[in-house]
Design an enzyme around this catalytic site. Structure first.
Site, short mmCIF file in Angstrom:
data_model
loop_
_atom_site.label_atom_id
_atom_site.label_comp_id
_atom_site.label_asym_id
_atom_site.label_seq_id
_atom_site.Cartn_x
_atom_site.Cartn_y
_atom_site.Cartn_z
N TYR A 55 0.81 -1.22 0.00
CA TYR A 55 0.00 0.00 0.00
C TYR A 55 0.85 1.27 0.00
O TYR A 55 0.32 2.37 -0.15
CB TYR A 55 -0.94 0.06 1.22
CG TYR A 55 -1.81 -1.15 1.45
CD1 TYR A 55 -2.01 -2.10 0.45
CD2 TYR A 55 -2.45 -1.35 2.67
CE1 TYR A 55 -2.80 -3.21 0.68
CE2 TYR A 55 -3.25 -2.47 2.89
CZ TYR A 55 -3.41 -3.40 1.90
OH TYR A 55 -4.19 -4.50 2.13
N HIS A 120 1.46 -11.51 2.69
CA HIS A 120 0.29 -10.90 2.03
C HIS A 120 -0.46 -11.89 1.12
O HIS A 120 -1.69 -11.85 1.03
CB HIS A 120 0.77 -9.69 1.22
CG HIS A 120 -0.29 -8.67 0.96
ND1 HIS A 120 -0.04 -7.33 0.93
CD2 HIS A 120 -1.62 -8.78 0.71
CE1 HIS A 120 -1.15 -6.67 0.68
NE2 HIS A 120 -2.13 -7.53 0.53
N1 LIG Z 1 -4.92 -8.80 2.53
C1 LIG Z 1 -5.37 -8.37 1.36
O1 LIG Z 1 -5.03 -8.90 0.30
C2 LIG Z 1 -6.33 -7.21 1.34
C3 LIG Z 1 -7.02 -6.91 0.16
C4 LIG Z 1 -7.92 -5.85 0.17
C5 LIG Z 1 -8.10 -5.13 1.35
N2 LIG Z 1 -7.39 -5.41 2.48
C6 LIG Z 1 -7.54 -4.62 3.74
O2 LIG Z 1 -8.92 -4.54 4.08
C7 LIG Z 1 -9.32 -3.19 4.11
C8 LIG Z 1 -10.78 -3.06 3.69
O3 LIG Z 1 -11.01 -3.57 2.41
P1 LIG Z 1 -11.28 -2.65 1.14
O4 LIG Z 1 -10.62 -1.34 1.34
O5 LIG Z 1 -10.88 -3.43 -0.06
O6 LIG Z 1 -12.85 -2.50 1.05
P2 LIG Z 1 -14.08 -2.15 2.00
O7 LIG Z 1 -13.65 -1.76 3.36
O8 LIG Z 1 -15.04 -3.25 1.84
O9 LIG Z 1 -14.74 -0.89 1.25
C9 LIG Z 1 -14.13 0.35 1.16
C10 LIG Z 1 -15.05 1.21 0.33
O10 LIG Z 1 -16.28 1.44 1.01
C11 LIG Z 1 -16.54 2.83 1.09
N3 LIG Z 1 -17.11 3.11 2.41
C12 LIG Z 1 -16.57 2.89 3.61
N4 LIG Z 1 -17.39 3.24 4.60
C13 LIG Z 1 -18.51 3.72 4.02
C14 LIG Z 1 -19.72 4.26 4.50
N5 LIG Z 1 -19.94 4.35 5.82
N6 LIG Z 1 -20.65 4.66 3.60
C15 LIG Z 1 -20.43 4.56 2.28
N7 LIG Z 1 -19.29 4.06 1.74
C16 LIG Z 1 -18.33 3.64 2.60
C17 LIG Z 1 -15.20 3.51 0.94
O11 LIG Z 1 -15.37 4.76 0.35
P3 LIG Z 1 -14.52 6.05 0.82
O12 LIG Z 1 -13.11 5.62 1.05
O13 LIG Z 1 -14.68 6.98 -0.35
O14 LIG Z 1 -15.17 6.55 2.06
C18 LIG Z 1 -14.45 2.57 0.01
O15 LIG Z 1 -14.78 2.85 -1.33
C19 LIG Z 1 -8.32 -2.50 3.19
O16 LIG Z 1 -8.27 -1.10 3.33
C20 LIG Z 1 -7.05 -3.19 3.57
O17 LIG Z 1 -6.54 -2.68 4.79
C21 LIG Z 1 -6.53 -6.47 2.48
#
Ligand SMILES: NC(=O)c1ccc[n+]([C@@H]2O[C@H](COP(=O)([O-])OP(=O)(O)OC[C@H]3O[C@@H](n4cnc5c(N)ncnc54)[C@H](OP(=O)(O)O)[C@@H]3O)[C@@H](O)[C@H]2O)c1
Length: 300
Positions: A55, A120
Protein backbone atom coordinates in the site's frame (compact mmCIF):
# COMPACT_ATOMS: atom_id res chain seq x y z
CA UNK A 1 -28.05 -14.07 18.45
CA UNK A 2 -26.34 -11.74 20.91
CA UNK A 3 -22.79 -10.64 20.27
CA UNK A 4 -20.34 -10.79 23.14
CA UNK A 5 -18.05 -8.12 21.69
CA UNK A 6 -18.28 -4.35 21.61
CA UNK A 7 -16.49 -1.82 19.45
CA UNK A 8 -13.52 -1.57 21.82
CA UNK A 9 -13.30 -5.29 22.67
CA UNK A 10 -10.07 -7.23 22.39
CA UNK A 11 -9.92 -10.85 21.34
CA UNK A 12 -7.09 -13.18 22.27
CA UNK A 13 -5.01 -14.74 19.51
CA UNK A 14 -3.55 -18.24 19.73
CA UNK A 15 -0.19 -16.79 20.79
CA UNK A 16 -1.77 -14.99 23.75
CA UNK A 17 -1.60 -11.51 22.22
CA UNK A 18 -4.78 -9.46 22.08
CA UNK A 19 -6.17 -7.79 18.96
CA UNK A 20 -8.93 -5.14 18.88
CA UNK A 21 -11.99 -6.55 17.15
CA UNK A 22 -12.53 -3.41 15.02
CA UNK A 23 -9.95 -2.71 12.31
CA UNK A 24 -9.29 0.31 10.10
CA UNK A 25 -7.89 -0.40 6.60
CA UNK A 26 -5.54 1.59 4.43
CA UNK A 27 -5.64 -0.15 1.03
CA UNK A 28 -5.45 2.45 -1.75
CA UNK A 29 -5.16 5.25 0.80
CA UNK A 30 -2.59 7.57 -0.74
CA UNK A 31 0.53 8.10 1.39
CA UNK A 32 -0.14 11.83 1.70
CA UNK A 33 -3.62 11.18 3.20
CA UNK A 34 -2.62 8.23 5.36
CA UNK A 35 -1.11 10.22 8.22
CA UNK A 36 -4.30 12.22 8.75
CA UNK A 37 -6.69 9.30 8.26
CA UNK A 38 -4.76 7.09 10.68
CA UNK A 39 -4.78 9.91 13.23
CA UNK A 40 -8.52 10.50 12.74
CA UNK A 41 -9.29 6.77 12.98
CA UNK A 42 -7.48 6.59 16.32
CA UNK A 43 -9.24 9.73 17.50
CA UNK A 44 -12.58 8.10 16.67
CA UNK A 45 -11.62 5.11 18.79
CA UNK A 46 -10.09 2.59 16.41
CA UNK A 47 -7.09 0.82 17.91
CA UNK A 48 -6.29 -1.54 15.04
CA UNK A 49 -4.63 -0.19 11.87
CA UNK A 50 -4.03 -2.32 8.75
CA UNK A 51 -1.26 -1.35 6.34
CA UNK A 52 1.02 -3.28 3.96
CA UNK A 53 4.23 -2.79 2.06
CA UNK A 54 2.09 -3.00 -1.08
CA UNK A 55 0.00 0.00 0.00
CA UNK A 56 3.08 2.22 0.18
CA UNK A 57 1.83 3.84 3.38
CA UNK A 58 3.57 1.97 6.20
CA UNK A 59 5.67 4.95 7.23
CA UNK A 60 2.79 7.43 7.10
CA UNK A 61 0.47 5.20 9.12
CA UNK A 62 3.15 4.66 11.76
CA UNK A 63 3.71 8.42 11.86
CA UNK A 64 -0.03 8.96 12.36
CA UNK A 65 0.04 6.58 15.32
CA UNK A 66 3.09 8.32 16.82
CA UNK A 67 1.43 11.72 16.53
CA UNK A 68 -1.75 10.41 18.15
CA UNK A 69 0.22 8.91 21.04
CA UNK A 70 2.03 12.20 21.53
CA UNK A 71 -1.21 14.21 21.52
CA UNK A 72 -3.11 11.71 23.70
CA UNK A 73 -0.60 10.54 26.31
CA UNK A 74 -3.32 8.68 28.19
CA UNK A 75 -3.27 6.06 25.37
CA UNK A 76 -0.30 3.72 25.49
CA UNK A 77 1.50 2.20 22.52
CA UNK A 78 0.49 -1.23 23.82
CA UNK A 79 -3.18 -0.32 23.30
CA UNK A 80 -2.67 0.15 19.56
CA UNK A 81 -2.39 -2.79 17.21
CA UNK A 82 -0.44 -2.20 14.02
CA UNK A 83 -0.53 -4.71 11.17
CA UNK A 84 1.56 -4.75 8.04
CA UNK A 85 2.32 -7.33 5.37
CA UNK A 86 5.35 -8.44 3.39
CA UNK A 87 4.69 -8.82 -0.31
CA UNK A 88 5.59 -11.55 -2.81
CA UNK A 89 9.10 -10.18 -3.45
CA UNK A 90 9.90 -11.00 0.19
CA UNK A 91 9.12 -14.71 -0.10
CA UNK A 92 12.12 -16.96 0.62
CA UNK A 93 14.20 -16.95 3.82
CA UNK A 94 16.78 -14.30 2.88
CA UNK A 95 14.23 -12.22 1.00
CA UNK A 96 11.84 -12.52 3.94
CA UNK A 97 14.46 -11.30 6.43
CA UNK A 98 15.20 -8.37 4.15
CA UNK A 99 11.49 -7.53 3.65
CA UNK A 100 10.85 -7.64 7.39
CA UNK A 101 13.83 -5.38 8.10
CA UNK A 102 12.59 -2.94 5.46
CA UNK A 103 9.09 -2.79 6.97
CA UNK A 104 10.58 -2.39 10.45
CA UNK A 105 12.89 0.31 9.12
CA UNK A 106 9.88 2.27 7.88
CA UNK A 107 7.77 1.98 11.03
CA UNK A 108 10.05 1.29 14.01
CA UNK A 109 11.30 4.90 14.31
CA UNK A 110 7.71 5.84 15.14
CA UNK A 111 6.11 2.86 16.85
CA UNK A 112 9.07 0.65 17.81
CA UNK A 113 7.55 -2.70 16.85
CA UNK A 114 4.97 -4.37 14.60
CA UNK A 115 2.01 -6.07 16.31
CA UNK A 116 1.08 -8.35 13.43
CA UNK A 117 3.08 -9.19 10.33
CA UNK A 118 1.38 -11.13 7.56
CA UNK A 119 2.54 -12.86 4.40
CA UNK A 120 0.29 -10.90 2.03
CA UNK A 121 -0.34 -13.71 -0.48
CA UNK A 122 0.78 -17.28 -1.16
CA UNK A 123 1.96 -16.30 -4.66
CA UNK A 124 5.43 -17.88 -5.05
CA UNK A 125 6.22 -21.53 -4.33
CA UNK A 126 6.40 -23.91 -1.38
CA UNK A 127 10.08 -23.34 -0.61
CA UNK A 128 9.70 -19.56 -0.73
CA UNK A 129 6.51 -19.47 1.36
CA UNK A 130 8.09 -21.64 4.06
CA UNK A 131 11.33 -19.64 3.92
CA UNK A 132 9.35 -16.44 4.50
CA UNK A 133 7.57 -18.08 7.44
CA UNK A 134 10.94 -19.06 8.95
CA UNK A 135 11.99 -15.41 8.71
CA UNK A 136 8.71 -14.33 10.35
CA UNK A 137 9.23 -16.78 13.21
CA UNK A 138 12.70 -15.34 13.81
CA UNK A 139 11.25 -11.82 13.79
CA UNK A 140 8.98 -12.83 16.68
CA UNK A 141 11.99 -14.23 18.54
CA UNK A 142 13.73 -10.86 18.03
CA UNK A 143 10.84 -9.11 19.81
CA UNK A 144 10.30 -6.58 17.02
CA UNK A 145 7.23 -8.43 15.74
CA UNK A 146 4.63 -9.69 18.22
CA UNK A 147 2.31 -11.90 16.15
CA UNK A 148 2.53 -13.45 12.69
CA UNK A 149 -0.02 -14.68 10.22
CA UNK A 150 -0.98 -15.14 6.61
CA UNK A 151 -3.34 -13.53 4.15
CA UNK A 152 -5.11 -14.96 1.12
CA UNK A 153 -4.02 -18.49 2.08
CA UNK A 154 -6.23 -21.31 0.83
CA UNK A 155 -6.46 -24.67 2.58
CA UNK A 156 -3.65 -26.08 0.41
CA UNK A 157 -1.27 -23.31 1.50
CA UNK A 158 -2.27 -23.75 5.14
CA UNK A 159 -1.83 -27.56 4.96
CA UNK A 160 1.67 -27.03 3.63
CA UNK A 161 2.53 -24.77 6.58
CA UNK A 162 0.96 -27.02 9.22
CA UNK A 163 2.72 -30.08 7.79
CA UNK A 164 6.14 -28.40 7.74
CA UNK A 165 8.57 -29.72 10.35
CA UNK A 166 10.06 -26.23 10.78
CA UNK A 167 6.78 -24.84 12.11
CA UNK A 168 7.41 -23.37 15.56
CA UNK A 169 4.84 -20.56 15.63
CA UNK A 170 1.43 -21.23 14.15
CA UNK A 171 -0.35 -18.47 12.22
CA UNK A 172 -2.58 -16.38 14.46
CA UNK A 173 -4.61 -14.88 11.62
CA UNK A 174 -5.65 -15.55 8.02
CA UNK A 175 -6.75 -12.26 6.44
CA UNK A 176 -9.23 -12.92 3.62
CA UNK A 177 -11.86 -11.35 1.44
CA UNK A 178 -15.03 -12.16 3.39
CA UNK A 179 -18.63 -10.94 3.03
CA UNK A 180 -22.01 -12.63 2.51
CA UNK A 181 -21.19 -13.41 -1.15
CA UNK A 182 -17.86 -14.99 -0.20
CA UNK A 183 -18.29 -16.59 3.25
CA UNK A 184 -15.57 -19.23 2.72
CA UNK A 185 -17.05 -21.87 5.00
CA UNK A 186 -14.08 -24.19 4.40
CA UNK A 187 -11.60 -21.61 5.66
CA UNK A 188 -13.88 -20.73 8.57
CA UNK A 189 -13.83 -24.40 9.60
CA UNK A 190 -10.07 -24.54 9.13
CA UNK A 191 -9.61 -21.52 11.38
CA UNK A 192 -11.81 -23.02 14.08
CA UNK A 193 -9.98 -26.34 13.96
CA UNK A 194 -6.53 -24.76 14.18
CA UNK A 195 -7.44 -21.87 16.46
CA UNK A 196 -6.73 -18.86 14.32
CA UNK A 197 -8.96 -15.86 13.62
CA UNK A 198 -10.17 -14.69 10.23
CA UNK A 199 -9.73 -11.02 9.50
CA UNK A 200 -12.29 -9.89 6.94
CA UNK A 201 -11.12 -7.61 4.19
CA UNK A 202 -13.53 -5.87 1.84
CA UNK A 203 -16.23 -6.33 4.53
CA UNK A 204 -18.11 -3.44 2.90
CA UNK A 205 -17.84 -5.21 -0.46
CA UNK A 206 -15.91 -2.14 -1.63
CA UNK A 207 -19.36 -0.56 -1.97
CA UNK A 208 -20.52 -3.05 -4.62
CA UNK A 209 -23.45 -4.55 -2.69
CA UNK A 210 -24.89 -1.42 -1.09
CA UNK A 211 -27.90 -1.72 -3.41
CA UNK A 212 -28.42 -5.46 -3.02
CA UNK A 213 -32.18 -5.99 -2.38
CA UNK A 214 -31.67 -8.10 0.74
CA UNK A 215 -29.22 -5.61 2.22
CA UNK A 216 -31.55 -2.71 1.40
CA UNK A 217 -34.55 -4.55 2.90
CA UNK A 218 -32.69 -5.22 6.17
CA UNK A 219 -31.40 -1.65 6.29
CA UNK A 220 -34.90 -0.23 5.75
CA UNK A 221 -36.47 -2.56 8.29
CA UNK A 222 -34.25 -1.24 11.09
CA UNK A 223 -33.38 2.23 9.83
CA UNK A 224 -29.74 1.35 9.21
CA UNK A 225 -27.54 2.05 6.19
CA UNK A 226 -26.29 -0.66 3.83
CA UNK A 227 -22.65 -0.34 4.99
CA UNK A 228 -23.81 -0.73 8.59
CA UNK A 229 -25.66 -3.94 7.72
CA UNK A 230 -22.64 -5.41 5.92
CA UNK A 231 -20.19 -4.49 8.63
CA UNK A 232 -22.48 -5.85 11.34
CA UNK A 233 -22.81 -9.13 9.43
CA UNK A 234 -19.05 -9.56 9.63
CA UNK A 235 -19.03 -9.22 13.42
CA UNK A 236 -21.90 -11.70 13.68
CA UNK A 237 -19.73 -14.27 11.87
CA UNK A 238 -17.01 -13.87 14.50
CA UNK A 239 -14.65 -12.21 12.02
CA UNK A 240 -12.35 -9.30 12.73
CA UNK A 241 -13.42 -6.93 9.96
CA UNK A 242 -11.12 -4.27 8.59
CA UNK A 243 -13.23 -1.47 7.15
CA UNK A 244 -11.68 1.15 4.96
CA UNK A 245 -12.77 4.68 4.37
CA UNK A 246 -10.79 7.61 3.10
CA UNK A 247 -13.65 9.91 4.15
CA UNK A 248 -13.11 11.34 7.62
CA UNK A 249 -16.85 11.84 8.15
CA UNK A 250 -17.48 8.09 7.78
CA UNK A 251 -14.88 6.87 10.25
CA UNK A 252 -16.85 7.26 13.46
CA UNK A 253 -20.03 5.71 12.06
CA UNK A 254 -18.09 2.68 10.87
CA UNK A 255 -16.30 2.36 14.20
CA UNK A 256 -19.50 2.51 16.26
CA UNK A 257 -21.47 0.14 14.02
CA UNK A 258 -20.73 -2.86 16.21
CA UNK A 259 -22.43 -1.24 19.22
CA UNK A 260 -25.35 0.32 17.38
CA UNK A 261 -26.40 -2.18 14.73
CA UNK A 262 -28.22 -5.35 15.74
CA UNK A 263 -29.23 -7.99 13.21
CA UNK A 264 -31.92 -10.53 14.04
CA UNK A 265 -32.13 -14.18 13.00
CA UNK A 266 -34.27 -13.31 9.98
CA UNK A 267 -31.66 -10.78 8.76
CA UNK A 268 -28.82 -13.23 9.26
CA UNK A 269 -30.74 -15.93 7.41
CA UNK A 270 -31.30 -13.58 4.47
CA UNK A 271 -27.58 -12.92 4.25
CA UNK A 272 -26.60 -16.54 4.76
CA UNK A 273 -25.28 -17.79 1.42
CA UNK A 274 -23.05 -20.72 2.41
CA UNK A 275 -22.51 -21.89 -1.18
CA UNK A 276 -21.84 -18.47 -2.69
CA UNK A 277 -18.36 -17.88 -4.10
CA UNK A 278 -18.24 -14.40 -5.55
CA UNK A 279 -14.97 -12.53 -5.20
CA UNK A 280 -15.71 -8.84 -5.51
CA UNK A 281 -12.05 -7.83 -5.50
CA UNK A 282 -11.55 -9.96 -8.63
CA UNK A 283 -8.34 -11.29 -7.14
CA UNK A 284 -8.46 -14.46 -5.13
CA UNK A 285 -5.02 -15.86 -4.34
CA UNK A 286 -6.50 -18.56 -2.09
CA UNK A 287 -6.94 -20.42 -5.39
CA UNK A 288 -3.33 -19.92 -6.48
CA UNK A 289 -1.37 -22.99 -7.62
CA UNK A 290 2.42 -22.91 -7.82
CA UNK A 291 2.55 -23.69 -11.55
CA UNK A 292 0.58 -20.50 -12.24
CA UNK A 293 3.40 -18.20 -11.12
CA UNK A 294 3.81 -16.62 -14.55
CA UNK A 295 0.12 -16.02 -15.17
CA UNK A 296 -0.78 -12.38 -15.52
CA UNK A 297 -3.80 -12.69 -13.20
CA UNK A 298 -1.43 -12.99 -10.21
CA UNK A 299 0.72 -9.99 -11.09
CA UNK A 300 0.10 -6.62 -9.47
N1 LIG B 1 -4.92 -8.80 2.53
C1 LIG B 1 -5.37 -8.37 1.36
O1 LIG B 1 -5.03 -8.90 0.30
C2 LIG B 1 -6.33 -7.21 1.34
C3 LIG B 1 -7.02 -6.91 0.16
C4 LIG B 1 -7.92 -5.85 0.17
C5 LIG B 1 -8.10 -5.13 1.35
N2 LIG B 1 -7.39 -5.41 2.48
C6 LIG B 1 -7.54 -4.62 3.74
O2 LIG B 1 -8.92 -4.54 4.08
C7 LIG B 1 -9.32 -3.19 4.11
C8 LIG B 1 -10.78 -3.06 3.69
O3 LIG B 1 -11.01 -3.57 2.41
P1 LIG B 1 -11.28 -2.65 1.14
O4 LIG B 1 -10.62 -1.34 1.34
O5 LIG B 1 -10.88 -3.43 -0.06
O6 LIG B 1 -12.85 -2.50 1.05
P2 LIG B 1 -14.08 -2.15 2.00
O7 LIG B 1 -13.65 -1.76 3.36
O8 LIG B 1 -15.04 -3.25 1.84
O9 LIG B 1 -14.74 -0.89 1.25
C9 LIG B 1 -14.13 0.35 1.16
C10 LIG B 1 -15.05 1.21 0.33
O10 LIG B 1 -16.28 1.44 1.01
C11 LIG B 1 -16.54 2.83 1.09
N3 LIG B 1 -17.11 3.11 2.41
C12 LIG B 1 -16.57 2.89 3.61
N4 LIG B 1 -17.39 3.24 4.60
C13 LIG B 1 -18.51 3.72 4.02
C14 LIG B 1 -19.72 4.26 4.50
N5 LIG B 1 -19.94 4.35 5.82
N6 LIG B 1 -20.65 4.66 3.60
C15 LIG B 1 -20.43 4.56 2.28
N7 LIG B 1 -19.29 4.06 1.74
C16 LIG B 1 -18.33 3.64 2.60
C17 LIG B 1 -15.20 3.51 0.94
O11 LIG B 1 -15.37 4.76 0.35
P3 LIG B 1 -14.52 6.05 0.82
O12 LIG B 1 -13.11 5.62 1.05
O13 LIG B 1 -14.68 6.98 -0.35
O14 LIG B 1 -15.17 6.55 2.06
C18 LIG B 1 -14.45 2.57 0.01
O15 LIG B 1 -14.78 2.85 -1.33
C19 LIG B 1 -8.32 -2.50 3.19
O16 LIG B 1 -8.27 -1.10 3.33
C20 LIG B 1 -7.05 -3.19 3.57
O17 LIG B 1 -6.54 -2.68 4.79
C21 LIG B 1 -6.53 -6.47 2.48
Amino acid sequence: MVLNVQKDSLVTLNDGNKIPVSGFGLYLTPPDETFKLTYEALKAGYRQIDSAKLYDNEKESAEGIAKFLKDFPNVKRSEIFYTTKIFNDAHGYEEGKKGIQESLGRVAPYIDYIDLLLIHTPISNKEKRLGAWKALQEAVESGKVKSIGVSNYGTQHLDELYNWDGLKIKPSINQLELHPWLPRKDLQEYGKKHGFYLQAYAPLTQGQKFKDPDVVAIAEKHGYTAPEVLLAWSYYQGFIPIAKTATVGRIEGNYTTLDRVKLDDEDLKKLDKPESYESLTYWDPTLYKDDEINESKWKI
